[in-house]
Design an enzyme around this catalytic site. Structure first.
Site, PDB file in Angstrom:
ATOM      1  N   CYS A 159     -11.135  23.394 -13.726  1.00 50.13           N
ATOM      2  CA  CYS A 159      -9.989  23.033 -13.136  1.00 50.13           C
ATOM      3  C   CYS A 159      -9.454  23.702 -12.496  1.00 50.13           C
ATOM      4  CB  CYS A 159      -9.052  23.354 -14.583  1.00 50.13           C
ATOM      5  SG  CYS A 159      -8.256  21.759 -14.429  1.00 50.13           S
ATOM      6  N   LYS A 216       8.781 -15.580   4.812  1.00 48.55           N
ATOM      7  CA  LYS A 216       8.253 -15.162   5.403  1.00 48.55           C
ATOM      8  C   LYS A 216       6.570 -14.681   4.529  1.00 48.55           C
ATOM      9  CE  LYS A 216       7.099 -13.548  10.371  1.00 48.55           C
ATOM     10  NZ  LYS A 216       5.744 -13.378   9.886  1.00 48.55           N
ATOM     11  N   LYS A 221      12.004  -8.768   9.316  1.00 46.93           N
ATOM     12  CA  LYS A 221      10.763  -8.173   8.692  1.00 46.93           C
ATOM     13  C   LYS A 221      11.488  -7.090   8.073  1.00 46.93           C
ATOM     14  CE  LYS A 221       6.952  -9.414  10.763  1.00 46.93           C
ATOM     15  NZ  LYS A 221       5.998  -8.874  11.746  1.00 46.93           N
ATOM     16  N   GLU A 264      13.989 -18.570   4.420  1.00 48.64           N
ATOM     17  CA  GLU A 264      12.550 -18.420   3.225  1.00 48.64           C
ATOM     18  C   GLU A 264      11.755 -16.873   3.117  1.00 48.64           C
ATOM     19  OE1 GLU A 264      10.508 -21.555   5.923  1.00 48.64           O
ATOM     20  OE2 GLU A 264      12.779 -22.465   5.853  1.00 48.64           O
ATOM     21  N   TYR A 323       1.734 -22.894   1.121  1.00 45.97           N
ATOM     22  CA  TYR A 323       2.989 -24.061   1.284  1.00 45.97           C
ATOM     23  C   TYR A 323       3.253 -24.279   2.491  1.00 45.97           C
ATOM     24  CZ  TYR A 323       4.603 -21.074  -2.586  1.00 45.97           C
ATOM     25  OH  TYR A 323       4.499 -21.027  -4.185  1.00 45.97           O
ATOM     26  N   CYS A 347      -4.848  24.143 -20.892  1.00 45.94           N
ATOM     27  CA  CYS A 347      -4.697  24.416 -19.718  1.00 45.94           C
ATOM     28  C   CYS A 347      -3.082  23.545 -19.134  1.00 45.94           C
ATOM     29  CB  CYS A 347      -5.549  22.473 -19.444  1.00 45.94           C
ATOM     30  SG  CYS A 347      -5.292  23.222 -17.681  1.00 45.94           S
ATOM     31  N   CYS A 375      -6.485  25.835 -14.849  1.00 46.70           N
ATOM     32  CA  CYS A 375      -7.202  26.832 -15.851  1.00 46.70           C
ATOM     33  C   CYS A 375      -8.272  27.008 -15.450  1.00 46.70           C
ATOM     34  CB  CYS A 375      -6.454  25.581 -16.902  1.00 46.70           C
ATOM     35  SG  CYS A 375      -8.381  25.168 -17.255  1.00 46.70           S
ATOM     36  N   ASP A 384       2.936 -14.008   4.308  1.00 48.30           N
ATOM     37  CA  ASP A 384       1.780 -12.687   5.174  1.00 48.30           C
ATOM     38  C   ASP A 384      -0.019 -13.547   4.843  1.00 48.30           C
ATOM     39  OD1 ASP A 384       1.207 -11.099   7.044  1.00 48.30           O
ATOM     40  OD2 ASP A 384       1.180  -9.770   5.113  1.00 48.30           O
ATOM     41  N   CYS A 418     -10.564  17.472 -17.354  1.00 49.22           N
ATOM     42  CA  CYS A 418     -10.456  19.337 -17.272  1.00 49.22           C
ATOM     43  C   CYS A 418     -11.060  19.009 -18.947  1.00 49.22           C
ATOM     44  CB  CYS A 418      -9.513  20.304 -16.125  1.00 49.22           C
ATOM     45  SG  CYS A 418      -8.535  21.518 -17.883  1.00 49.22           S
TER      46      CYS A 418
HETATM   47  S1  IVH Z   1       8.004 -21.302  10.755  1.00 52.82           S
HETATM   48  C1  IVH Z   1       8.527 -22.758  15.131  1.00 52.82           C
HETATM   49  N1  IVH Z   1       7.895 -20.939   8.060  1.00 52.82           N
HETATM   50  O1  IVH Z   1       5.295 -17.070  10.559  1.00 52.82           O
HETATM   51  C2  IVH Z   1       8.546 -21.912  14.120  1.00 52.82           C
HETATM   52  N2  IVH Z   1       6.974 -19.131   9.673  1.00 52.82           N
HETATM   53  O2  IVH Z   1       5.437 -15.287  12.768  1.00 52.82           O
HETATM   54  C3  IVH Z   1       7.217 -22.041  13.531  1.00 52.82           C
HETATM   55  N3  IVH Z   1       5.560 -17.694   8.415  1.00 52.82           N
HETATM   56  O3  IVH Z   1       2.795 -18.511  13.003  1.00 52.82           O
HETATM   57  C4  IVH Z   1       7.152 -20.674  12.755  1.00 52.82           C
HETATM   58  N4  IVH Z   1       5.614 -18.066   6.389  1.00 52.82           N
HETATM   59  O4  IVH Z   1       2.266 -18.670  10.376  1.00 52.82           O
HETATM   60  C5  IVH Z   1       7.927 -20.205   8.958  1.00 52.82           C
HETATM   61  N5  IVH Z   1       8.685 -20.206   6.160  1.00 52.82           N
HETATM   62  C6  IVH Z   1       8.095 -19.588   7.168  1.00 52.82           C
HETATM   63  C7  IVH Z   1       6.979 -19.175   7.406  1.00 52.82           C
HETATM   64  C8  IVH Z   1       5.953 -18.756   9.098  1.00 52.82           C
HETATM   65  C9  IVH Z   1       5.680 -17.472   7.303  1.00 52.82           C
HETATM   66  C10 IVH Z   1       4.594 -17.010   9.871  1.00 52.82           C
HETATM   67  C11 IVH Z   1       3.544 -18.615  10.814  1.00 52.82           C
HETATM   68  C12 IVH Z   1       4.476 -18.167  11.762  1.00 52.82           C
HETATM   69  C13 IVH Z   1       4.435 -16.235  11.669  1.00 52.82           C
HETATM   70  C14 IVH Z   1       5.031 -16.339  12.984  1.00 52.82           C
END
Ligand code: IVH
Length: 675
Positions: A414, A121, A320, A119, A229, A438, A417, A123, A432
């Site tokens: 500038c 991750k 990451k 999945e 999400y 130039c 030139c 932010d 400029c």
């Molecule tokens: S699972 C026990 N799935 O990342 C597992 N976390 O660094 C709990 N996060 O606190 C998290 N996308 O806020 C999970 N697809 C995803 C995620 C995700 C973002 C965040 C979440 C968590 C943090 C951990």
């Protein structure tokens, strides 16, 4: 006027129907990303419901879609205990760490290969949503994982979070976990708004999302386009859930909770790494910021077997991406001059590894941006590089500012030139005023002319063009076509072979299209699309060149400003001459009329070449002469204007003398070619 008596049956039915319809459209919009009706129609349904509820307040329920913003702001958020702790994830940065983690998982489970749910991750910030009998009753932040803040009222304002689950079959009590975030687009809009109002802008979507959710007044949260999400579960009671993670997510999606579309089941560690690479490549195109991907062992019984270690599950791993923000130092600020003369301040940075590459420059955009950031030479700054975008300075770490720094101002002349730098009233960009005199603008104009989407001259890079301009070999794009392989080979870092290649690429570029040619000219505000529209509309270059501003405005998408730029460009004698020379050099496109070369300096002159030239071959001399409109003939007659004689000339020289035709030596020819 609100009616207090019991509402008639058909009204009750209608309200029910409207809520069901709105819930269905929310589901289509937020979960499936496939709306069936336009926003206006949705708004109409929503207003109808609002009106009926206003007439019959008895019909209002807390999970009505009209009740997202209800309660008055609390003084402070209450505390919520997480019965099932909200854990964090172990992190991996290098591939090897992922390989090691997978090996440990396989060893513990005694398996050859494990299936994972992969999945994005996101932010943003983690939240927990409690549904009781399908109704959203409580929402909390993660806090320290054990206790979070009660942000129910704020979460209710997020339209992607259903106030009531969709469909049937959900447990009595269902705790959903997921991420509240801001899309990149929503973030940009939010910051643009803040800037317009002179408020502080957010450094990144994460901060903006966190700041928005932790507002005491839900009305403020409601005004921020937050999204959500789901990625997992907390506590479950009075019902069963599927026995693997991906099926759980699919189930949540069916109940109306958005799940990342990019979620995918993969096999083994190779599947994980392929997913990581794929997401890394797509990262810049995703509608939201992600800082990595998460792999989760898909089967729940395996998850249980694996258990936890120090607040993180053994069955999940965050892989990451390289950090997109880093701390570094501003060594200098320089003003760069672009092809339109725009001065762009660029920060020279102490090199720093960020977003997967070493960054040593960051754009500061313009003087306003410099003032907004108050960035100075010597400052410690946070730089950000996201995806393929140009590195930017996010903020200055004021606490670390060394003494005796001074605010930066763009230069008044500038740097290339020396011409005056002017900033037109109401414009953010300083320019400029040197125009094509130039060298920086000239270099920029030629690079643009040669660029892939314009004349597409391969191998004509900036170092080469800078040299050509500096040595005055090329002053306008037309000069490119009179360059000889010998001249190119004499430049720094050019061998015979690359010179021949560039020369070949220049010749090849002569065959083009009218749209490309118009784009290549670098007329202000005429991008690729406008060039194409102009080409389609007018069909030929002469028609575009002769069109006045009024006529130009008949072209779709051409407004008064663009029309003025186009007309002004073609009014310039210099520009018309360059175009004439380009045509004479043989630049052509389908449907082009052969145009008379009457304006060219050597039009109507006939040349004959004899003997060996020192500085160029006869063929090159011929090409150059033709580019200036001359005819080059093989035999001398009374109609010959000049005979050019190199070393060891043949009988042609005698014939010329006999007929009294003027004879030029190579020096005289060069002088003539230089105009
Ligand atoms: S699972 C026990 N799935 O990342 C597992 N976390 O660094 C709990 N996060 O606190 C998290 N996308 O806020 C999970 N697809 C995803 C995620 C995700 C973002 C965040 C979440 C968590 C943090 C951990």
């Amino acid at each position: 006027m609100p009616i207090v008596s019991a509402p008639p049956r058909e009204i009750i039915e209608r309200v029910k129907k409207l809520r069901a319809e709105i819930a269905r459209h929310n589901y289509l919009y937020y979960v499936l990303d496939a709306p069936e009706i336009p926003d206006a129609e949705y708004d109409r349904l929503f207003r109808e419901l609002q009106e009926l509820e206003a007439r019959y307040p008895k019909l209002i329920t807390p999970d009505s879609p009209t009740q997202r913003v209800g309660a008055a702001p609390p003084k402070k958020f209450g505390a919520v205990r997480h019965e099932v702790p909200m854990l964090s994830l172990a992190n991996a940065f290098a591939e090897q760490e992922v390989v090691d983690s997978d090996r440990r998982v396989r060893e513990r489970l005694g398996l050859e290969q494990v299936e994972y749910s992969a999945e994005p991750k996101l932010d943003g910030l983690a939240v927990s949503l409690l549904y009781q009998r399908g109704q959203f009753t409580q929402g909390a932040t993660r806090g320290d994982g054990e206790t979070g803040e009660d942000v129910t009222q704020n979460l209710r304002t997020i339209k992607a979070i259903p106030l009531h689950l969709y469909g049937t079959g959900y447990p009595e009590l269902l705790e959903v976990r997921g991420e509240v975030y801001l899309s990149k687009r929503a973030f940009a809009a939010l910051n643009a708004d803040a800037q317009a109002r002179g408020e502080k802008v957010f450094a990144n979507p994460r901060n903006a999302a966190a700041g928005s959710l932790r507002q005491l007044d839900p009305k403020i949260t409601a005004s921020r386009p937050l999204a959500f999400y789901a990625y997992g579960l907390g506590k479950i009671q009075g019902g069963a859930m599927p026995d693997n993670h991906s099926a759980i997510l699919a189930q949540l999606r069916d109940w109306g909770l958005p799940v990342a579309r990019e979620q995918k089941v993969v096999q083994g560690v190779q599947g994980c790494l392929d997913y990581y690479r794929d997401m890394g490549a797509r990262r810049a195109q995703l509608p939201y910021d992600i800082d990595g991907v998460v792999y989760k062992v898909n089967r729940l019984d395996y998850q249980e077997q694996l258990g936890f270690i120090s607040r993180a599950p053994r069955w999940a791993l965050a892989h990451k991406f390289p950090a997109q923000e880093e701390l570094t130092e501003v060594l200098d600020i320089e003003a760069q001059v672009g092809r339109t003369g725009a001065l762009t301040p660029v920060a020279r940075l102490k090199p720093v590894f960020v977003g997967g590459v070493t960054v040593s420059n960051a754009t500061l955009h313009n003087q306003d941006e410099i003032e907004r950031l108050d960035v100075r030479v010597g400052d410690a700054v946070i730089v950000r590089r996201a995806g393929d975008v140009i590195p930017e300075i996010v903020s200055v770490v004021r606490e670390r500012r060394p003494p005796h720094t001074r605010p930066y101002h763009l230069p008044r002349h500038c740097p290339v030139c020396g011409a005056d730098v002017v900033r037109a009233e109401g414009e953010v960009v300083a320019r400029c005023s040197g125009g094509l005199y130039c060298p920086a603008q000239r270099t920029g104009a030629i690079l643009h002319f040669a660029s892939r989407r314009a004349m597409d001259i391969e191998g004509l890079g900036d170092k080469l063009v800078e040299q050509l301009v500096a040595q005055k070999l090329v002053q306008t794009p037309a000069d490119l076509y009179t360059l000889t392989p010998g001249q190119l080979a004499a430049l720094e870092r050019m061998g015979e072979k690359s010179a021949a290649n560039v020369h070949g690429a220049i010749q090849k570029s002569k065959k083009t299209t009218l749209a490309r040619f118009l784009f290549a000219l670098g007329i202000r505000e005429v991008g690729e699309a406008t060039a194409q529209t102009l080409a389609n509309h007018f069909g030929g270059l002469d028609a575009v060149m002769q069109a006045d501003e009024e006529t130009l405005q008949n072209v779709p998408d051409v407004g008064p400003i663009v029309a003025a730029h186009i007309a002004a460009f073609f009014r310039q004698r210099h520009n018309r001459e360059v175009i004439q020379r380009l045509r004479a050099a043989g630049v052509n496109w389908p449907g082009m009329k052969r145009e008379p070369a009457a304006h060219l300096p050597l039009a109507s002159k006939t040349f004959v070449l004899t003997g060996t030239l020192e500085r160029m071959t006869r063929d090159e001399a011929k090409e150059k002469l033709q580019a200036l409109g001359a005819k080059v003939s093989g035999s001398v007659s009374s109609k010959t204007s000049y005979v050019v004689a190199g070393a060891d000339p043949g009988s042609k020289l005698d014939t010329a003398r006999g007929l009294g035709v003027e004879v030029l030596d190579e020096a005289a020819l060069l002088k003539l070619l230089r105009g």
